[in-house]
Enzyme design. Structure first.
Site, PDB file in Angstrom:
ATOM      1  CD  GLU A  68      -2.779  -1.259   2.411  1.00  0.00           C
ATOM      2  OE1 GLU A  68      -3.971  -1.617   2.341  1.00  0.00           O
ATOM      3  OE2 GLU A  68      -2.180  -1.104   3.490  1.00  0.00           O
ATOM      4  CD  GLN A  69       3.889   4.704   2.685  1.00  0.00           C
ATOM      5  OE1 GLN A  69       2.891   4.539   3.368  1.00  0.00           O
ATOM      6  NE2 GLN A  69       4.328   5.906   2.358  1.00  0.00           N
ATOM      7  CB  ALA A  90       7.187   7.848   4.549  1.00  0.00           C
ATOM      8  CB  SER A  95       5.467   4.810   5.752  1.00  0.00           C
ATOM      9  OG  SER A  95       4.244   5.349   6.223  1.00  0.00           O
ATOM     10  CG  HIS A  97       0.638   5.903   7.719  1.00  0.00           C
ATOM     11  ND1 HIS A  97      -0.563   6.124   8.350  1.00  0.00           N
ATOM     12  CD2 HIS A  97       1.076   7.112   7.311  1.00  0.00           C
ATOM     13  CE1 HIS A  97      -0.850   7.415   8.317  1.00  0.00           C
ATOM     14  NE2 HIS A  97       0.138   8.033   7.693  1.00  0.00           N
ATOM     15  CG  ASP A 104      -2.126  10.660   7.489  1.00  0.00           C
ATOM     16  OD1 ASP A 104      -1.311  10.924   8.394  1.00  0.00           O
ATOM     17  OD2 ASP A 104      -1.780  10.291   6.353  1.00  0.00           O
ATOM     18  CD  GLU A 154       2.982  14.609   6.450  1.00  0.00           C
ATOM     19  OE1 GLU A 154       2.506  13.737   7.220  1.00  0.00           O
ATOM     20  OE2 GLU A 154       3.545  14.326   5.384  1.00  0.00           O
ATOM     21  CD1 TRP A 156      -1.953  14.258   7.385  1.00  0.00           C
ATOM     22  CD2 TRP A 156      -1.805  16.401   6.804  1.00  0.00           C
ATOM     23  NE1 TRP A 156      -0.965  14.362   6.445  1.00  0.00           N
ATOM     24  CE2 TRP A 156      -0.849  15.683   6.064  1.00  0.00           C
ATOM     25  CE3 TRP A 156      -1.904  17.788   6.598  1.00  0.00           C
ATOM     26  CZ2 TRP A 156       0.005  16.277   5.147  1.00  0.00           C
ATOM     27  CZ3 TRP A 156      -1.051  18.377   5.677  1.00  0.00           C
ATOM     28  CH2 TRP A 156      -0.119  17.628   4.958  1.00  0.00           C
ATOM     29  CG  HIS A 157       1.537  11.905  10.303  1.00  0.00           C
ATOM     30  ND1 HIS A 157       1.437  10.887   9.381  1.00  0.00           N
ATOM     31  CD2 HIS A 157       2.375  11.459  11.263  1.00  0.00           C
ATOM     32  CE1 HIS A 157       2.194   9.872   9.770  1.00  0.00           C
ATOM     33  NE2 HIS A 157       2.776  10.199  10.923  1.00  0.00           N
TER      34      HIS A 157
END
Length: 188
Positions: A68-69, A90, A95, A97, A104, A154, A156-157
């Site tokens: 996915e990344q 990233a 990442s 995530h 996010d 960022e 939102w992160h």
């Protein structure tokens, strides 16, 4: 100190630990496909419930696999080019995530930008930021720390690091890189 929750993930420090799939939960039933590591999911759910924010704040992205990344990286490179992508996406394998500890968030509005969602510093969004450390979250990439984190601002992160780490990091105006250096120095 739990090294999983404090693992540093960035371009120089690839992901070392990922949660087992059975350790992932949705942070809220309205977003069953956005998963976080168990403690992070429960903490985020509790914070959003406390603020009654599920209509105002939406989850945009949580746990991501390597594939996915990679897909996000490739899509951004194609759509926005290298400069933009390196600022906001990233590298695959690097990442936060991919740890299940990063989320996010966005203001609930039409046409949410997946890469750079709007998360203002007013109203319920400001309240979220103020309470986030009490629930173990830090704003991971604040303005003015780009040279330390290697990532653009960022708003939102958010990253789960747990307590009391989140409160210390926030109160001292640090980012995770700086905090871990202090912890390492104190331990030596």
């Amino acid at each position: 100190m739990n090294t999983f929750y404090l693992q540093l993930v960035n371009a120089d420090n690839p992901v070392r630990m990922v949660p087992e799939s059975d350790a992932l939960l949705p942070a809220h039933p309205s977003c069953p496909d956005i998963l976080l590591e168990r403690r992070a999911a429960l903490a985020l759910g509790a914070l959003l419930t406390r603020l009654r924010a599920f209509r105002s704040i939406v989850l945009v992205s949580g746990m991501r696999t390597m594939a996915e990344q990679q897909a996000i990286w490739d899509s951004s490179m194609k759509e926005h080019g290298e400069d933009y992508t390196r600022k906001f996406v990233a590298l695959p394998g690097c990442s936060e995530h991919q740890t299940g500890l990063a989320v996010d968030l966005a203001e609930n509005r039409p046409d949410i930008d997946f890469i750079c969602p709007k998360f203002p510093d007013t109203g319920i969004f400001r309240e979220f930021r103020l309470l986030a450390p009490d629930y173990g979250f830090i704003q991971r990439y604040p303005a003015g720390k780009e040279t330390v984190t290697g990532i653009a601002w960022e708003p939102w992160h958010f990253r789960y690091v747990g307590a009391p780490h989140a409160r210390i990091i926030t109160e001292q105006g640090l980012v995770l890189e700086e905090y871990l250096r202090l912890v390492e120095k104190a331990a030596s």
